[in-house]
Scaffold this motif. Structure first.
Motif, PDB file in Angstrom:
ATOM      1  N   GLN A   2      -6.949  -3.206  -4.648  1.00 21.99           N
ATOM      2  CA  GLN A   2      -5.840  -2.248  -4.515  1.00 21.99           C
ATOM      3  C   GLN A   2      -5.925  -1.444  -3.221  1.00 21.99           C
ATOM      4  N   GLY A   3      -7.101  -1.444  -2.562  1.00 22.01           N
ATOM      5  CA  GLY A   3      -7.190  -0.742  -1.286  1.00 22.01           C
ATOM      6  C   GLY A   3      -8.383   0.163  -1.093  1.00 22.01           C
ATOM      7  N   LYS A  53     -11.994  -8.578   4.441  1.00 19.37           N
ATOM      8  CA  LYS A  53     -10.832  -8.032   3.746  1.00 19.37           C
ATOM      9  C   LYS A  53     -10.723  -8.739   2.408  1.00 19.37           C
ATOM     10  N   GLY A  61      -7.958  -8.509  -0.734  1.00 19.11           N
ATOM     11  CA  GLY A  61      -6.734  -7.848  -1.163  1.00 19.11           C
ATOM     12  C   GLY A  61      -6.311  -6.829  -0.115  1.00 19.11           C
ATOM     13  N   ARG A  62      -6.033  -5.617  -0.552  1.00 20.31           N
ATOM     14  CA  ARG A  62      -5.672  -4.537   0.381  1.00 20.31           C
ATOM     15  C   ARG A  62      -6.899  -3.775   0.869  1.00 20.31           C
ATOM     16  N   LEU A  78      -8.170   3.050   3.480  1.00 22.17           N
ATOM     17  CA  LEU A  78      -6.864   2.408   3.590  1.00 22.17           C
ATOM     18  C   LEU A  78      -5.888   3.318   4.322  1.00 22.17           C
ATOM     19  N   ASP A  96      -2.711   1.741   5.560  1.00 18.10           N
ATOM     20  CA  ASP A  96      -1.399   1.143   5.329  1.00 18.10           C
ATOM     21  C   ASP A  96      -0.969   1.456   3.900  1.00 18.10           C
ATOM     22  N   THR A  97       0.109   2.192   3.734  1.00 19.62           N
ATOM     23  CA  THR A  97       0.542   2.605   2.398  1.00 19.62           C
ATOM     24  C   THR A  97       1.515   1.612   1.765  1.00 19.62           C
ATOM     25  N   HIS A  98       1.879   0.553   2.479  1.00 22.60           N
ATOM     26  CA  HIS A  98       2.821  -0.421   1.918  1.00 22.60           C
ATOM     27  C   HIS A  98       2.138  -1.222   0.814  1.00 22.60           C
ATOM     28  N   GLN A  99       2.771  -1.286  -0.339  1.00 19.00           N
ATOM     29  CA  GLN A  99       2.249  -2.049  -1.476  1.00 19.00           C
ATOM     30  C   GLN A  99       3.042  -3.341  -1.615  1.00 19.00           C
TER      31      GLN A  99
END
Length: 240
Positions: free
Chosen positions: A89-90, A182, A184-185, A219, A221-224
């Protein structure tokens, strides 16, 4: 920055030498310099209830730092599952030294993560492979440690996304000591130094790497991304 430092904390209980070097525990030593750097830091250890972990704590954590050695198998799989999910998830994950054999690192790598080792007071020289990377910022060409445990190749890990450090040891071995991935996120950084009977985590340059690493791991980058069945963006014309 919300950092969680997880330490097995068994050596500190069993070994007087380790207690003398790290009277607050390895987690306490790392907590001190990260707190001084201005981060919000909490610690957790294996023998606390639920290993000191909770869903709420993990959900609030930006970066998890993990140190383990004697009792990898005692970490409950349910928490390995939850940590893996948070990384995907990040959440950033910093794996230190003998935590290369932790359940969570092996899970994320998909390999044995095995290696050669020797505890014989080897001098270690960690060569900086990528001086442009944020994690190596502020360092010279190498970090030299007077005494450390030797880790040697072959290190059974996937090819790193980025290789930042390669160690040379006085006995002749080399080792990939700083590797990023890396998943996932989330981002993962493995950093080799830190045997419990040496004062490695008091070394200014080692502290610099860890402070740089937690900043890089967070993290930004907040884009999901979305997954599964998805409606079309454009109108689809019907075909005869």
């Amino acid at each position: 920055m919300r950092i969680l430092i997880w330490n097995e904390n068994r050596h500190e209980q069993k070994n007087q030498k380790v207690r003398e070097i790290y009277p607050k525990g390895i987690h306490g030593a790392i907590c001190d310099f990260l707190t001084e750097a201005g981060h919000e830091v909490v610690t957790a250890t294996l023998d606390e209830e639920n290993h000191g972990l909770s869903d709420n704590l993990l959900n609030q954590t930006d970066v998890l730092i993990w140190w383990g050695h004697l009792a990898h198998d005692e970490v409950k799989d349910e928490w390995v599952d939850k940590i893996q999910q948070r990384v995907l998830q990040g959440m950033g994950l910093l794996i230190l030294h003998s935590a290369h054999f932790s359940k969570i690192f092996k899970r994320l790598m998909g390999t044995s993560c095995d290696l050669k080792w020797r505890e014989a007071d080897d001098r270690e020289r960690l060569w900086v492979i990528d001086p442009t990377h944020p994690i190596t910022s502020g360092l010279g060409s190498y970090i030299e440690l007077e005494k450390e445990e030797m880790y040697g190749e072959h290190f059974d890990i996937p090819t790193p996304d980025e290789l930042l450090f390669v160690s040379w040891f006085e006995g002749g071995e080399v080792f990939r000591s700083g590797a990023t991935y890396k998943r996932g996120r989330g981002k993962v950084f493995y950093f080799r130094p830190g045997h419990e009977t040496y004062p490695t985590y008091y070394n200014d340059e080692i502290q610099t790497v860890i402070k740089n690493a937690v900043t890089w791991l967070k993290l930004t980058d907040t884009h999901q991304p979305s997954y599964g069945n998805h409606a079309s963006i454009e109108k689809i014309s019907k075909k005869d």
